[in-house]
Design an enzyme around this catalytic site. Structure first.
Site, PDB file in Angstrom:
ATOM      1  N   SER A 106       0.823  -1.205   0.000  1.00 40.93           N
ATOM      2  CA  SER A 106       0.000   0.000   0.000  1.00 40.93           C
ATOM      3  C   SER A 106       0.862   1.262   0.000  1.00 40.93           C
ATOM      4  O   SER A 106       1.922   1.293   0.623  1.00 40.93           O
ATOM      5  CB  SER A 106      -0.891  -0.001   1.252  1.00 40.93           C
ATOM      6  OG  SER A 106      -1.522   1.251   1.416  1.00 40.93           O
ATOM      7  N   TYR A 129      -1.789   5.807  -4.604  1.00 44.95           N
ATOM      8  CA  TYR A 129      -2.773   6.887  -4.523  1.00 44.95           C
ATOM      9  C   TYR A 129      -2.148   8.107  -5.176  1.00 44.95           C
ATOM     10  O   TYR A 129      -0.960   8.382  -4.958  1.00 44.95           O
ATOM     11  CB  TYR A 129      -3.111   7.227  -3.061  1.00 44.95           C
ATOM     12  CG  TYR A 129      -4.062   6.269  -2.406  1.00 44.95           C
ATOM     13  CD1 TYR A 129      -5.370   6.127  -2.875  1.00 44.95           C
ATOM     14  CD2 TYR A 129      -3.669   5.515  -1.305  1.00 44.95           C
ATOM     15  CE1 TYR A 129      -6.263   5.246  -2.260  1.00 44.95           C
ATOM     16  CE2 TYR A 129      -4.549   4.637  -0.684  1.00 44.95           C
ATOM     17  CZ  TYR A 129      -5.837   4.507  -1.173  1.00 44.95           C
ATOM     18  OH  TYR A 129      -6.711   3.642  -0.567  1.00 44.95           O
ATOM     19  N   THR A 155      -5.151   2.917  -7.612  1.00 41.55           N
ATOM     20  CA  THR A 155      -6.487   2.918  -7.012  1.00 41.55           C
ATOM     21  C   THR A 155      -7.288   4.086  -7.582  1.00 41.55           C
ATOM     22  O   THR A 155      -6.860   5.241  -7.492  1.00 41.55           O
ATOM     23  CB  THR A 155      -6.399   3.016  -5.476  1.00 41.55           C
ATOM     24  OG1 THR A 155      -5.750   1.837  -4.995  1.00 41.55           O
ATOM     25  CG2 THR A 155      -7.786   3.109  -4.844  1.00 41.55           C
ATOM     26  N   LYS A 230      -7.230  -0.384 -10.413  1.00 43.23           N
ATOM     27  CA  LYS A 230      -7.896  -1.074  -9.302  1.00 43.23           C
ATOM     28  C   LYS A 230      -9.135  -0.282  -8.856  1.00 43.23           C
ATOM     29  O   LYS A 230      -9.008   0.853  -8.395  1.00 43.23           O
ATOM     30  CB  LYS A 230      -6.916  -1.234  -8.136  1.00 43.23           C
ATOM     31  CG  LYS A 230      -7.516  -1.854  -6.879  1.00 43.23           C
ATOM     32  CD  LYS A 230      -6.448  -1.967  -5.790  1.00 43.23           C
ATOM     33  CE  LYS A 230      -6.959  -2.610  -4.528  1.00 43.23           C
ATOM     34  NZ  LYS A 230      -7.834  -1.741  -3.740  1.00 43.23           N
ATOM     35  N   HIS A 254     -13.058  -1.735  -3.094  1.00 41.36           N
ATOM     36  CA  HIS A 254     -12.230  -1.220  -1.999  1.00 41.36           C
ATOM     37  C   HIS A 254     -12.632  -1.889  -0.672  1.00 41.36           C
ATOM     38  O   HIS A 254     -12.723  -1.240   0.362  1.00 41.36           O
ATOM     39  CB  HIS A 254     -12.398   0.308  -1.900  1.00 41.36           C
ATOM     40  CG  HIS A 254     -11.194   1.023  -1.361  1.00 41.36           C
ATOM     41  ND1 HIS A 254     -10.473   1.920  -2.104  1.00 41.36           N
ATOM     42  CD2 HIS A 254     -10.591   0.982  -0.147  1.00 41.36           C
ATOM     43  CE1 HIS A 254      -9.476   2.412  -1.359  1.00 41.36           C
ATOM     44  NE2 HIS A 254      -9.528   1.855  -0.174  1.00 41.36           N
TER      45      HIS A 254
END
Length: 369
Positions: A106, A129, A155, A230, A254
């Site tokens: 992440s 992100y 994402t 994603k 998510h």
């Protein structure tokens, strides 16, 4: 008590973790309807097993973006793993590597890309992100590339953070001893206390709400790494992802933490697979807890699946050994499901091996073959 399935780790994690931390990992958005549905939808798919097939040898290996892995079960990106266990992402990285599969780190990890790379060999993807400051993004992508990460999982379902009411009640914030390690040197590693969710305030301040398809193309100008999009759950967006040059799609809601009342990912999967027309691989995350779930996803056209919560719950319970055990249990269950369905390789798993009961209320009566 011996742990015999992945689900049993959640209760142990709940006992061990501070309420704020457990709630952060476990909860979904608003009414948590999609959170339940991500699991429940799997129970509306039944098997049509084929018998009297030689299943003495079963091959679960596959390739993802050209990388060979031991099974189509991979580790999804989950944030702030050191809240679960002191070794956090280090432990997860070692467990995934030992299992011969891919770990996705992440952006909001409590260990940096360099630290995770230092745990040893392994195929790793980096979840991204997009921050308002694009220099931060470019720097991060370059660091991931240099650290040997093999793909970017972008994402795309989080222009704003979903409303997670337990985080609001708990005034969720990153514990003071931890930082978002990838951003530490950029003064973006800490999360301020807020009068609701500290993470929601952080996202509102830092994450770029203008993110659009042109940014998927921009990303390809700053990195040679393949980009997985994603957070796709419709055919329309699947077609856009193909057009934008994505290397693959992850069907994801998510973990039901963003928009409540979207369909379970296993229900959205087939629509996305059909729209992708075999041009790029489609993966799935959300609600996978059993080897049978993995088989069902592959039968509906997924090239592989990612697990998130089972990793953090097992990490909380038993550290690296817990994550290893989760990956091993999933592997063994999936192998057994293949054998009992009459499949010896992944390409033998077809739509004919399952029947779906969607579209209530008559769903219980009318199978969709």
């Amino acid at each position: 008590m011996e742990i015999t399935n992945v689900n049993e780790y959640e209760a142990i994690a709940k006992e061990k973790l501070p309420k704020m931390v457990y709630d952060y990992y476990a909860s979904g958005a608003e009414d948590q309807w999609t959170l339940q549905e991500n699991r429940n939808a799997f129970s509306r798919i039944l098997f049509r097993p084929r018998i009297l097939i030689d299943v003495s040898k079963i091959d679960m290996t596959t390739t993802v973006l050209g990388f060979k892995i031991s099974m189509p079960i991979m580790v999804a990106p989950t944030a702030m793993q050191k809240m679960a266990h002191p070794e956090g992402e280090y432990a997860t990285a070692r467990a995934a590597s030992a299992a011969g599969t891919i770990m996705t780190l992440s952006s909001w990890a409590t260990s940096s890309v360099e630290e995770v790379a230092s745990t040893g060999p392994g195929i790793r993807f980096f979840q991204l992100y997009v921050y308002k400051d694009r220099n931060v993004v470019a720097q991060l992508v370059r660091r991931a590339e240099r650290a040997g990460f093999k793909a970017i999982a972008l994402t795309v379902d989080t222009p704003r953070l979903g409303r997670r009411e337990s985080d609001i009640k708990n005034r969720f914030t990153l514990p003071p001893n931890l930082t978002l390690k990838n951003f530490e040197g950029l003064d973006l590693g800490k999360m301020d206390e807020a009068n609701d969710s500290g993470l929601a305030s952080y996202v509102a301040g830092q994450i770029d709400r203008t993110l659009s398809w042109k940014d998927v193309q921009w990303l390809q100008t700053i990195t040679k790494l393949p980009i997985l999009v994603k957070g796709v759950i419709t055919a329309e967006d699947a077609r856009m992802a193909v057009q934008a040059g994505a290397a693959g799609i992850i069907v994801s809601n998510h973990g039901a933490r963003q928009l409540d009342y979207v369909p379970a990912t296993i229900i959205a999967l087939e629509e996305v697979v059909k729209a992708a027309q075999g041009k790029i691989p489609v993966f799935l995350d959300g609600g996978v807890r059993r080897g049978t779930d993995v088989f069902k996803a592959l039968a509906l056209g997924a090239s592989g699946i990612f697990i998130g919560r089972p990793v953090v719950f097992s990490l909380a319970a038993e550290g690296e050994a817990g994550v290893r055990k989760v990956l091993q249990m999933m592997r063994e269950e999936f192998e057994l499901t293949m054998a009992l369905s009459g499949c010896t390789t992944l390409k033998e798993i077809t739509r004919n091996h399952i029947v779906t009961y969607w579209d209530a209320p008559q769903a219980r009566l009318v199978p969709k073959l």
